[in-house]
Design an enzyme around this catalytic site. Structure first.
Site, short mmCIF file in Angstrom:
data_model
loop_
_atom_site.label_atom_id
_atom_site.label_comp_id
_atom_site.label_asym_id
_atom_site.label_seq_id
_atom_site.Cartn_x
_atom_site.Cartn_y
_atom_site.Cartn_z
N TYR A 165 0.84 -1.21 0.00
CA TYR A 165 0.00 0.00 0.00
C TYR A 165 0.87 1.26 0.00
O TYR A 165 0.65 2.19 -0.78
CB TYR A 165 -0.88 -0.07 1.25
CG TYR A 165 -1.88 1.03 1.44
CD1 TYR A 165 -3.12 0.99 0.80
CD2 TYR A 165 -1.62 2.09 2.31
CE1 TYR A 165 -4.06 1.99 1.02
CE2 TYR A 165 -2.56 3.08 2.53
CZ TYR A 165 -3.78 3.04 1.89
OH TYR A 165 -4.71 4.02 2.10
N LYS A 169 1.04 4.03 -2.89
CA LYS A 169 0.65 5.42 -2.57
C LYS A 169 1.80 6.39 -2.85
O LYS A 169 1.57 7.52 -3.29
CB LYS A 169 0.21 5.52 -1.12
CG LYS A 169 -1.11 4.80 -0.81
CD LYS A 169 -2.24 5.31 -1.68
CE LYS A 169 -3.62 4.95 -1.14
NZ LYS A 169 -4.69 5.31 -2.09
#
Ligand code: NAD
Length: 308
Positions: A165, A169
Protein backbone atom coordinates in the site's frame (compact mmCIF):
# COMPACT_ATOMS: atom_id res chain seq x y z
CA UNK A 1 -14.20 32.39 -5.33
CA UNK A 2 -16.88 29.99 -6.52
CA UNK A 3 -15.98 26.31 -6.92
CA UNK A 4 -18.90 25.56 -9.22
CA UNK A 5 -19.05 22.52 -11.49
CA UNK A 6 -21.95 23.62 -13.69
CA UNK A 7 -21.53 22.08 -17.17
CA UNK A 8 -18.61 19.98 -15.92
CA UNK A 9 -18.16 16.23 -15.74
CA UNK A 10 -16.29 14.67 -12.84
CA UNK A 11 -15.20 11.04 -12.58
CA UNK A 12 -14.76 9.66 -9.07
CA UNK A 13 -13.30 6.15 -8.82
CA UNK A 14 -14.20 4.08 -5.78
CA UNK A 15 -17.17 6.43 -5.30
CA UNK A 16 -19.56 3.83 -3.94
CA UNK A 17 -18.41 4.14 -0.35
CA UNK A 18 -16.43 6.19 2.15
CA UNK A 19 -14.40 9.11 0.88
CA UNK A 20 -15.31 8.65 -2.79
CA UNK A 21 -19.03 8.70 -2.02
CA UNK A 22 -18.62 11.92 -0.04
CA UNK A 23 -16.69 13.52 -2.94
CA UNK A 24 -19.25 12.37 -5.52
CA UNK A 25 -22.21 13.77 -3.55
CA UNK A 26 -20.50 17.13 -3.13
CA UNK A 27 -19.49 17.41 -6.79
CA UNK A 28 -23.07 16.67 -7.78
CA UNK A 29 -24.40 19.22 -5.27
CA UNK A 30 -22.13 21.77 -6.94
CA UNK A 31 -23.57 21.06 -10.37
CA UNK A 32 -21.23 18.40 -11.77
CA UNK A 33 -22.40 15.48 -13.84
CA UNK A 34 -20.74 12.64 -11.98
CA UNK A 35 -19.48 9.23 -13.05
CA UNK A 36 -19.74 7.09 -9.93
CA UNK A 37 -17.24 4.28 -10.47
CA UNK A 38 -17.04 1.34 -8.08
CA UNK A 39 -16.67 -2.42 -8.40
CA UNK A 40 -18.41 -2.86 -5.06
CA UNK A 41 -15.80 -5.37 -3.87
CA UNK A 42 -14.76 -6.11 -0.31
CA UNK A 43 -11.97 -4.21 1.40
CA UNK A 44 -9.40 -6.74 0.09
CA UNK A 45 -10.58 -6.17 -3.47
CA UNK A 46 -12.50 -9.43 -3.81
CA UNK A 47 -16.02 -9.78 -5.18
CA UNK A 48 -18.30 -7.42 -7.07
CA UNK A 49 -21.54 -5.61 -6.24
CA UNK A 50 -23.00 -3.21 -8.82
CA UNK A 51 -25.53 -2.09 -6.22
CA UNK A 52 -22.83 -0.05 -4.46
CA UNK A 53 -22.24 2.45 -7.31
CA UNK A 54 -25.92 2.35 -8.27
CA UNK A 55 -26.96 3.37 -4.74
CA UNK A 56 -24.79 6.51 -4.82
CA UNK A 57 -26.20 7.43 -8.24
CA UNK A 58 -29.72 7.06 -6.82
CA UNK A 59 -28.79 9.28 -3.89
CA UNK A 60 -27.43 11.95 -6.26
CA UNK A 61 -30.51 11.81 -8.49
CA UNK A 62 -32.86 11.94 -5.51
CA UNK A 63 -31.15 15.20 -4.51
CA UNK A 64 -31.72 16.59 -8.02
CA UNK A 65 -28.24 15.87 -9.38
CA UNK A 66 -26.94 13.98 -12.40
CA UNK A 67 -24.89 10.79 -12.19
CA UNK A 68 -24.18 7.60 -14.09
CA UNK A 69 -22.65 4.46 -12.61
CA UNK A 70 -19.59 2.58 -13.78
CA UNK A 71 -18.85 -0.85 -12.37
CA UNK A 72 -15.45 -1.13 -14.03
CA UNK A 73 -12.31 -2.36 -12.32
CA UNK A 74 -9.75 0.44 -12.64
CA UNK A 75 -6.93 -2.05 -12.02
CA UNK A 76 -7.52 -3.31 -15.58
CA UNK A 77 -6.55 -1.19 -18.58
CA UNK A 78 -9.91 -1.85 -20.21
CA UNK A 79 -11.65 -0.89 -16.98
CA UNK A 80 -10.00 2.54 -16.85
CA UNK A 81 -10.80 3.08 -20.52
CA UNK A 82 -14.45 2.18 -19.91
CA UNK A 83 -14.76 4.61 -17.00
CA UNK A 84 -13.75 7.47 -19.30
CA UNK A 85 -15.90 6.09 -22.14
CA UNK A 86 -18.88 6.10 -19.77
CA UNK A 87 -18.29 9.80 -19.11
CA UNK A 88 -17.81 10.65 -22.78
CA UNK A 89 -20.85 8.66 -23.93
CA UNK A 90 -23.09 10.19 -21.26
CA UNK A 91 -21.79 13.76 -21.05
CA UNK A 92 -19.30 14.37 -23.89
CA UNK A 93 -16.43 15.66 -21.76
CA UNK A 94 -14.31 15.00 -18.68
CA UNK A 95 -13.25 17.97 -16.57
CA UNK A 96 -11.85 16.27 -13.50
CA UNK A 97 -10.76 12.78 -12.50
CA UNK A 98 -10.58 11.84 -8.84
CA UNK A 99 -8.52 8.66 -8.48
CA UNK A 100 -9.79 7.36 -5.16
CA UNK A 101 -10.44 3.61 -5.57
CA UNK A 102 -8.46 1.52 -3.14
CA UNK A 103 -8.14 -1.71 -1.21
CA UNK A 104 -6.11 -3.02 1.70
CA UNK A 105 -3.96 -6.16 1.85
CA UNK A 106 -2.05 -5.39 5.06
CA UNK A 107 0.60 -7.93 6.03
CA UNK A 108 4.10 -7.81 7.43
CA UNK A 109 6.47 -7.79 4.45
CA UNK A 110 7.76 -11.32 5.06
CA UNK A 111 4.20 -12.64 4.76
CA UNK A 112 3.21 -10.55 1.72
CA UNK A 113 2.85 -12.69 -1.39
CA UNK A 114 2.91 -11.64 -5.03
CA UNK A 115 -0.88 -11.54 -5.25
CA UNK A 116 -1.09 -9.14 -2.28
CA UNK A 117 1.54 -6.95 -3.93
CA UNK A 118 -0.04 -6.98 -7.39
CA UNK A 119 -3.59 -6.43 -6.09
CA UNK A 120 -2.56 -3.36 -4.10
CA UNK A 121 -0.36 -1.83 -6.80
CA UNK A 122 -3.15 -2.60 -9.29
CA UNK A 123 -6.04 -0.93 -7.49
CA UNK A 124 -4.05 2.12 -6.38
CA UNK A 125 -1.22 2.93 -8.76
CA UNK A 126 -2.26 1.17 -11.95
CA UNK A 127 -5.79 2.35 -11.15
CA UNK A 128 -4.53 5.91 -11.56
CA UNK A 129 -2.66 5.06 -14.75
CA UNK A 130 -5.58 3.36 -16.50
CA UNK A 131 -8.15 6.11 -15.95
CA UNK A 132 -5.74 9.00 -16.45
CA UNK A 133 -4.26 7.45 -19.59
CA UNK A 134 -7.76 7.29 -21.06
CA UNK A 135 -8.65 10.81 -19.88
CA UNK A 136 -5.39 12.40 -21.03
CA UNK A 137 -6.24 12.77 -24.75
CA UNK A 138 -9.57 14.31 -23.71
CA UNK A 139 -7.81 16.80 -21.45
CA UNK A 140 -5.31 17.69 -24.18
CA UNK A 141 -8.04 18.19 -26.73
CA UNK A 142 -10.11 20.31 -24.31
CA UNK A 143 -6.97 22.11 -23.12
CA UNK A 144 -8.37 21.70 -19.63
CA UNK A 145 -8.32 19.08 -16.93
CA UNK A 146 -8.01 18.53 -13.22
CA UNK A 147 -6.63 15.43 -11.51
CA UNK A 148 -6.69 14.56 -7.83
CA UNK A 149 -5.04 11.29 -6.85
CA UNK A 150 -5.42 9.81 -3.36
CA UNK A 151 -2.24 8.99 -1.49
CA UNK A 152 -1.76 8.18 2.19
CA UNK A 153 0.56 9.18 4.98
CA UNK A 154 1.47 5.49 4.86
CA UNK A 155 3.21 6.21 1.53
CA UNK A 156 4.57 9.59 2.53
CA UNK A 157 5.88 8.63 5.98
CA UNK A 158 5.51 4.83 6.39
CA UNK A 159 3.20 2.50 8.31
CA UNK A 160 4.00 -0.99 9.57
CA UNK A 161 2.44 -3.80 7.54
CA UNK A 162 1.69 -1.70 4.46
CA UNK A 163 4.65 -2.28 2.14
CA UNK A 164 2.39 -2.84 -0.88
CA UNK A 165 0.00 0.00 0.00
CA UNK A 166 2.77 2.43 0.95
CA UNK A 167 4.69 1.70 -2.25
CA UNK A 168 1.57 2.20 -4.37
CA UNK A 169 0.65 5.42 -2.57
CA UNK A 170 4.18 6.82 -2.86
CA UNK A 171 4.21 5.82 -6.54
CA UNK A 172 1.37 8.27 -7.13
CA UNK A 173 3.64 11.09 -6.01
CA UNK A 174 6.08 10.18 -8.79
CA UNK A 175 3.22 9.95 -11.27
CA UNK A 176 1.95 13.38 -10.21
CA UNK A 177 5.41 14.92 -10.52
CA UNK A 178 5.66 13.87 -14.17
CA UNK A 179 2.03 14.50 -15.16
CA UNK A 180 2.11 18.02 -13.71
CA UNK A 181 4.91 18.77 -16.21
CA UNK A 182 3.31 17.00 -19.17
CA UNK A 183 -0.10 18.54 -18.45
CA UNK A 184 1.06 22.09 -17.86
CA UNK A 185 0.76 23.48 -21.38
CA UNK A 186 -2.69 21.90 -21.76
CA UNK A 187 -4.10 23.50 -18.62
CA UNK A 188 -4.09 20.22 -16.73
CA UNK A 189 -3.43 20.56 -12.99
CA UNK A 190 -2.42 17.42 -11.13
CA UNK A 191 -2.57 17.28 -7.35
CA UNK A 192 -2.88 14.76 -4.55
CA UNK A 193 -5.05 14.40 -1.46
CA UNK A 194 -3.75 12.57 1.59
CA UNK A 195 -6.96 11.88 3.51
CA UNK A 196 -7.89 10.56 6.89
CA UNK A 197 -11.53 9.82 7.63
CA UNK A 198 -13.49 7.03 9.23
CA UNK A 199 -14.57 4.50 6.58
CA UNK A 200 -14.81 0.73 6.39
CA UNK A 201 -11.14 0.80 5.36
CA UNK A 202 -9.88 2.50 8.52
CA UNK A 203 -12.03 0.10 10.51
CA UNK A 204 -9.76 -2.74 9.33
CA UNK A 205 -6.41 -1.11 10.14
CA UNK A 206 -4.97 -2.86 13.19
CA UNK A 207 -4.72 -0.53 16.15
CA UNK A 208 -1.24 -1.92 16.80
CA UNK A 209 0.07 0.45 14.11
CA UNK A 210 -0.67 3.36 16.42
CA UNK A 211 -3.74 3.06 18.60
CA UNK A 212 -3.94 6.75 19.32
CA UNK A 213 -3.73 7.85 15.71
CA UNK A 214 -6.22 5.32 14.44
CA UNK A 215 -8.68 6.17 17.22
CA UNK A 216 -8.35 9.82 16.25
CA UNK A 217 -8.87 8.98 12.55
CA UNK A 218 -12.06 7.18 13.47
CA UNK A 219 -13.73 10.36 14.69
CA UNK A 220 -12.81 12.25 11.53
CA UNK A 221 -15.41 12.30 8.79
CA UNK A 222 -14.94 11.74 5.05
CA UNK A 223 -16.92 14.97 4.52
CA UNK A 224 -14.08 16.85 6.21
CA UNK A 225 -11.66 15.68 3.49
CA UNK A 226 -13.91 16.51 0.54
CA UNK A 227 -13.45 20.34 0.48
CA UNK A 228 -9.75 19.99 -0.40
CA UNK A 229 -10.57 17.51 -3.18
CA UNK A 230 -13.32 19.74 -4.56
CA UNK A 231 -11.10 22.83 -4.55
CA UNK A 232 -8.20 21.04 -6.29
CA UNK A 233 -10.62 19.63 -8.89
CA UNK A 234 -12.14 23.02 -9.63
CA UNK A 235 -11.29 25.62 -12.25
CA UNK A 236 -10.39 27.94 -9.36
CA UNK A 237 -7.29 25.87 -8.62
CA UNK A 238 -4.28 26.78 -10.75
CA UNK A 239 -1.72 24.98 -8.65
CA UNK A 240 -0.18 21.68 -9.60
CA UNK A 241 2.11 19.22 -7.87
CA UNK A 242 0.66 19.71 -4.38
CA UNK A 243 0.06 17.01 -1.77
CA UNK A 244 -2.54 18.18 0.74
CA UNK A 245 -3.32 16.25 3.89
CA UNK A 246 -6.90 16.67 5.11
CA UNK A 247 -8.22 15.28 8.36
CA UNK A 248 -10.93 16.43 10.74
CA UNK A 249 -10.91 20.00 9.45
CA UNK A 250 -7.13 20.26 9.45
CA UNK A 251 -5.33 20.84 6.13
CA UNK A 252 -1.59 20.93 5.51
CA UNK A 253 0.92 20.41 2.74
CA UNK A 254 3.24 17.41 2.47
CA UNK A 255 6.29 17.82 0.23
CA UNK A 256 9.47 16.14 -0.91
CA UNK A 257 12.22 18.66 -0.33
CA UNK A 258 15.84 19.02 -1.37
CA UNK A 259 18.41 19.73 1.29
CA UNK A 260 21.21 22.26 0.71
CA UNK A 261 23.79 19.55 1.43
CA UNK A 262 27.45 20.22 0.78
CA UNK A 263 28.74 21.55 -2.54
CA UNK A 264 31.25 19.74 -4.73
CA UNK A 265 34.82 20.94 -4.43
CA UNK A 266 36.67 20.17 -7.64
CA UNK A 267 39.62 17.87 -7.05
CA UNK A 268 38.73 17.09 -3.41
CA UNK A 269 38.61 13.39 -2.48
CA UNK A 270 35.15 12.28 -1.34
CA UNK A 271 35.38 8.76 0.07
CA UNK A 272 32.93 6.87 2.30
CA UNK A 273 34.66 8.09 5.47
CA UNK A 274 34.29 11.70 4.31
CA UNK A 275 30.56 11.11 3.73
CA UNK A 276 30.23 9.57 7.21
CA UNK A 277 32.11 12.41 8.86
CA UNK A 278 29.86 15.00 7.12
CA UNK A 279 26.63 13.00 7.53
CA UNK A 280 24.85 15.60 9.65
CA UNK A 281 25.49 18.36 7.08
CA UNK A 282 24.54 16.10 4.18
CA UNK A 283 21.28 15.03 5.84
CA UNK A 284 20.40 18.46 7.23
CA UNK A 285 17.11 19.96 6.04
CA UNK A 286 18.00 23.48 7.14
CA UNK A 287 16.93 25.80 4.30
CA UNK A 288 15.57 22.83 2.32
CA UNK A 289 13.43 23.66 -0.70
CA UNK A 290 10.95 22.06 -3.10
CA UNK A 291 11.90 21.44 -6.73
CA UNK A 292 9.44 21.84 -9.63
CA UNK A 293 11.39 19.54 -11.92
CA UNK A 294 14.89 18.06 -12.15
CA UNK A 295 16.67 21.39 -12.34
CA UNK A 296 14.27 24.18 -11.39
CA UNK A 297 12.32 25.43 -8.42
CA UNK A 298 8.81 26.64 -9.18
CA UNK A 299 10.04 30.24 -8.99
CA UNK A 300 12.85 29.50 -11.50
CA UNK A 301 10.37 27.80 -13.77
CA UNK A 302 7.82 30.63 -13.60
CA UNK A 303 10.54 33.22 -14.27
CA UNK A 304 11.77 31.28 -17.31
CA UNK A 305 8.19 31.04 -18.62
CA UNK A 306 7.69 34.85 -18.47
CA UNK A 307 7.90 36.59 -21.87
CA UNK A 308 11.17 38.58 -22.07
N1 NAD B 1 -10.06 6.46 5.02
C1 NAD B 1 -8.85 6.92 5.28
O1 NAD B 1 -8.55 7.40 6.39
C2 NAD B 1 -7.79 6.87 4.22
C3 NAD B 1 -6.48 7.27 4.55
C4 NAD B 1 -5.51 7.31 3.55
C5 NAD B 1 -5.87 6.97 2.25
N2 NAD B 1 -7.13 6.56 1.96
C6 NAD B 1 -7.46 6.23 0.57
O2 NAD B 1 -8.67 6.83 0.21
C7 NAD B 1 -9.32 6.04 -0.79
C8 NAD B 1 -10.75 5.74 -0.37
O3 NAD B 1 -10.70 4.92 0.80
P1 NAD B 1 -11.93 4.71 1.80
O4 NAD B 1 -11.36 4.83 3.15
O5 NAD B 1 -13.08 5.56 1.39
O6 NAD B 1 -12.23 3.15 1.55
P2 NAD B 1 -13.56 2.35 1.15
O7 NAD B 1 -13.18 0.93 1.22
O8 NAD B 1 -14.70 2.83 1.98
O9 NAD B 1 -13.84 2.79 -0.35
C9 NAD B 1 -13.01 2.40 -1.43
C10 NAD B 1 -13.90 2.04 -2.60
O10 NAD B 1 -13.06 1.73 -3.72
C11 NAD B 1 -13.68 0.67 -4.43
N3 NAD B 1 -12.69 -0.03 -5.24
C12 NAD B 1 -11.65 -0.78 -4.79
N4 NAD B 1 -10.93 -1.26 -5.80
C13 NAD B 1 -11.52 -0.82 -6.94
C14 NAD B 1 -11.22 -0.98 -8.32
N5 NAD B 1 -10.18 -1.70 -8.72
N6 NAD B 1 -12.01 -0.36 -9.24
C15 NAD B 1 -13.07 0.39 -8.83
N7 NAD B 1 -13.42 0.55 -7.53
C16 NAD B 1 -12.64 -0.04 -6.60
C17 NAD B 1 -14.27 -0.21 -3.33
O11 NAD B 1 -15.29 -1.07 -3.82
C18 NAD B 1 -14.76 0.82 -2.32
O12 NAD B 1 -16.14 1.12 -2.47
C19 NAD B 1 -8.45 4.80 -0.96
O13 NAD B 1 -7.59 4.97 -2.06
C20 NAD B 1 -7.65 4.76 0.32
O14 NAD B 1 -6.45 4.06 0.18
C21 NAD B 1 -8.10 6.50 2.91
Amino acid sequence: MNCSFDDQTVIVTGAGRGLGRSHALEFARRGAKVVVNDTGGDVNGNGRDPGVAAAVCSEIRAAGGTAVPSFDDVAQYEGGYNVVKTAMDAFGRVDAVICNAGILRDLAFHNMNEDDWDASLGAHLKGCYTVLHAAWPVFRQQRYGRVVMTTSISGAFGNFGQANYGAAKAGMIGLMNVLKLEGEKYGVMVNIISPAGATRMTGTVPSASDAGRVAQANVNLPEQVTPAVVYMASSECHDSGMIIHAQGGQFYRIAIVRGRGLPAEPGAERNAEWVGEHWSDITSLDDAYVMWNLGQTRADHDRAAQPA
